[in-house]
Design a protein around this motif. Sequence first.
Motif, PDB file in Angstrom:
ATOM      1  N   ALA A 130       1.436   5.333  12.606  1.00  0.00           N
ATOM      2  CA  ALA A 130       2.591   4.467  12.371  1.00  0.00           C
ATOM      3  C   ALA A 130       2.160   3.114  11.813  1.00  0.00           C
ATOM      4  O   ALA A 130       2.938   2.418  11.170  1.00  0.00           O
ATOM      5  CB  ALA A 130       3.366   4.283  13.670  1.00  0.00           C
ATOM      6  N   ALA A 131       0.907   2.734  12.056  1.00  0.00           N
ATOM      7  CA  ALA A 131       0.414   1.451  11.574  1.00  0.00           C
ATOM      8  C   ALA A 131      -0.302   1.571  10.234  1.00  0.00           C
ATOM      9  O   ALA A 131      -0.992   0.646   9.810  1.00  0.00           O
ATOM     10  CB  ALA A 131      -0.508   0.840  12.608  1.00  0.00           C
ATOM     11  N   SER A 132      -0.148   2.721   9.566  1.00  0.00           N
ATOM     12  CA  SER A 132      -0.849   2.941   8.300  1.00  0.00           C
ATOM     13  C   SER A 132      -0.455   1.883   7.264  1.00  0.00           C
ATOM     14  O   SER A 132       0.707   1.497   7.158  1.00  0.00           O
ATOM     15  CB  SER A 132      -0.499   4.330   7.771  1.00  0.00           C
ATOM     16  OG  SER A 132      -0.930   4.439   6.433  1.00  0.00           O
ATOM     17  N   LYS A 133      -1.448   1.437   6.501  1.00  0.00           N
ATOM     18  CA  LYS A 133      -1.173   0.459   5.457  1.00  0.00           C
ATOM     19  C   LYS A 133      -0.776   1.128   4.161  1.00  0.00           C
ATOM     20  O   LYS A 133      -0.330   0.485   3.219  1.00  0.00           O
ATOM     21  CB  LYS A 133      -2.396  -0.443   5.236  1.00  0.00           C
ATOM     22  CG  LYS A 133      -2.676  -1.329   6.414  1.00  0.00           C
ATOM     23  CD  LYS A 133      -3.855  -2.254   6.161  1.00  0.00           C
ATOM     24  CE  LYS A 133      -4.224  -3.003   7.434  1.00  0.00           C
ATOM     25  NZ  LYS A 133      -4.809  -2.089   8.464  1.00  0.00           N
ATOM     26  N   ASN A 134      -0.957   2.456   4.083  1.00  0.00           N
ATOM     27  CA  ASN A 134      -0.591   3.184   2.867  1.00  0.00           C
ATOM     28  C   ASN A 134       0.382   4.301   3.188  1.00  0.00           C
ATOM     29  O   ASN A 134       0.089   5.479   2.977  1.00  0.00           O
ATOM     30  CB  ASN A 134      -1.841   3.800   2.223  1.00  0.00           C
ATOM     31  CG  ASN A 134      -2.891   2.760   1.946  1.00  0.00           C
ATOM     32  OD1 ASN A 134      -2.619   1.761   1.298  1.00  0.00           O
ATOM     33  ND2 ASN A 134      -4.084   2.989   2.466  1.00  0.00           N
ATOM     34  N   PRO A 135       1.561   3.967   3.704  1.00  0.00           N
ATOM     35  CA  PRO A 135       2.460   5.044   4.149  1.00  0.00           C
ATOM     36  C   PRO A 135       2.854   6.004   3.031  1.00  0.00           C
ATOM     37  O   PRO A 135       2.931   7.201   3.267  1.00  0.00           O
ATOM     38  CB  PRO A 135       3.665   4.296   4.722  1.00  0.00           C
ATOM     39  CG  PRO A 135       3.562   2.901   4.225  1.00  0.00           C
ATOM     40  CD  PRO A 135       2.128   2.630   3.942  1.00  0.00           C
ATOM     41  N   GLU A 136       3.041   5.475   1.795  1.00  0.00           N
ATOM     42  CA  GLU A 136       3.475   6.402   0.737  1.00  0.00           C
ATOM     43  C   GLU A 136       2.389   7.422   0.428  1.00  0.00           C
ATOM     44  O   GLU A 136       2.649   8.617   0.345  1.00  0.00           O
ATOM     45  CB  GLU A 136       3.835   5.655  -0.560  1.00  0.00           C
ATOM     46  CG  GLU A 136       5.135   4.896  -0.480  1.00  0.00           C
ATOM     47  CD  GLU A 136       4.905   3.429  -0.171  1.00  0.00           C
ATOM     48  OE1 GLU A 136       3.940   2.875  -0.731  1.00  0.00           O
ATOM     49  OE2 GLU A 136       5.650   2.851   0.634  1.00  0.00           O
TER      50      GLU A 136
END
Lengths: 417, 304
Positions: free
Chosen positions: A306-312
């Motif tokens: 959930a804390a990903s910096k590259n969600p796309e």
Amino acid sequence: MKRNTLGIALLTTALAGTSALAMDATITIESWRNDDLKLWQEKIIPAFEAKHPNISVKFTPSAPAEYNAVLNSKLDAGSAGDLITCRPFDASLALYDAGHLSDLSGLEAMNNFSAVAKSAWQTDDGSASFCVPMASVIHGFIYNKDAFAELGLDVPATEDEFFAALEAIKADGTYIPMAMGTNDQWEAATMGYNNIGPNYWKGEEGRLALIAGEQKLTDAGWVAPYATLARWGAYLGDGYEAQTYPDSQNIFTLGRAAIYPAGSWEVSGFNSLADFEMGAFKPPVQNAGDTCYISDHTDIGIGMNAASKNPEAAQTFLAWVASPEFAGIFANALPGFFPLSSTPVEINDPLAAEFVSWRGECESTIRSTYQILSRGTPNLENDTWGASVAAIKGASSPEDLGQKLQEGLASWYAPQQ
Amino acid sequence: MKRARIRWHILVFLTPAVLVYTAVMMFPLFNTLRLALYTRIDQERVFVGLDNFRTLFFDPIWADQFWNALGNNFWFFVIHMLVQNPIGIALAALLSHPRLRFAVLYRSAIFIPTILSFVIVGFAWKLILSPIWGIAPDMLDWIGLKSLYAPWLGKEEYALTTLALVSVWQFVGIPMMLIYAALITIPDEILEAGEVDGITGLSAFWKIKLPLILPSIGIISILTFVGNFNAFDLIYAAQGALAGPDYSTDILGTFMYRTFFGFQLQLGDPHMGSAIASGMFIVILIGVCIYLFGIQTRMRRYQM
């Protein structure tokens, strides 16, 4: 002046950082499958990067036994990777509840999976799914084809034939009838109880009834497998009480045993070790013609931090994992781990193909203790290990074991009270 | 009148050790004790006082496991006291015999297992005792005693004793070395004086040497006690965290590990785990206090 320079330097780094992000992203995968490192680096990641040249993927596994602890501390510290390989059921549910995994219910690719496949990574009410199902393992028995031919035995389909075959192998004396030990305990439960059990409790029907509180572990369907396991003891070879899991694997692949109660994850290892021909048969049914049930256990999923910096980028990868292309690569690179997507996949390995062919003939279910029921103390899964061992050794009667497990479950699980 | 000088050097020499000790020993210890007073409800850490201990001692599910582990721990300790220490003393007595040849060789050979890792010892003994590849069944067969062989590590009634004996094999070198060191400090004059009075051989050992090494035996006993109640590695390496068969080799260390870190489908519970760790700490504290105040103060010491 000095401070200014530093400020500018920082700013440039930040800018460089963001511009790099916009152009291409690096996503990192956390996993416990360090055995599969080569497969990811040589097959899966290149295949993905060929389609998505602006995303680069890094696979960073840790040791299986340490994975949960390592992952939890990384997540708490905010240093975990973008994608997280999910253990089935409560371990991942806890991560979702703690806000570490994103809800993926909106991901279109999730429609490629059946309800059973998704059940391992859903909230109890099924409202949110948080991991894309990747692979399952199927239980059954692997046998030594040469040994069966030598002794003139046919592959058993019913329980009577199964024990007749074991008796014949024992009487001949060349081979240990069945390679399994009780030292490590889990084989007795996983390859014993949950392997043959679904035929007694009728797969999903019994499993869901147990969760709903409509059946009890003292019911015939849940006790009978222990009675069958009690008959295994005589065929397991000398000193099986102290035989470990690697011992059993070695005994079978060295050709000293005829039958091995198995999970399909053994396939690739056994292929490289055994120099005789192997076949597989599904857990025997009680009477010829009965519906057969197999344990097609959801084992690996993959979710998004959930804390990903590259969600796309991470979502792009997840959508690809849910695609038939990934399923094809994965299934053939790791024979014995079967993709869960509804589209069937061609599997080249004959032994693995035999396992997966049962999906067409039998009803699939998952291990009975994994969903919800092993949440409290005493832990039903751990107790099932002990009970299965006790059944094989003949230390307790099947009825007593069922009674003890039921008492333990009822002590904390409201629907069973 | 001259004012007493502040003795800075004491401070300077003590500070590093005190800091390091506080950081790596005192803080974790007290934090564990503190953690045992909390529990987790819906992602929140909640203070519950002694509730975890109530669960541990009075909830039958937890209490059974706890007393089982504690009982196993005592049996583990008893085996060490009855087997390891007498053998260690006997070996030391033999080694300190002035006419024994190759004493150094024996001493090293017996001490070497002590420096091996638990993982190696656990794994090696598992192989030796294995019913399939092990040499134990074959060796018994050579001397015609195959019927005595059993898959010891897989049987509830033997597994713990077997593992305790493996641990004895590994650590018998420690009491041997400590007693040996004590024995060689006994001055020859005393023994010679005994000889003049007609005390020789075995009776010299019982009547002169043994009383003189009693303080060392006391130290060894307490070291064994602390070591055994903190034990974990060997059981974990040989039997896994579930300490099979059927929890028959479960000791406080493995019980704590399973609870704290979780196992298979069982999720870790740091708070109950800390409660068990605190229980271990208290058991060891009581044991050490009994020794310090009950035994050591009454022990007679002799000037040599």
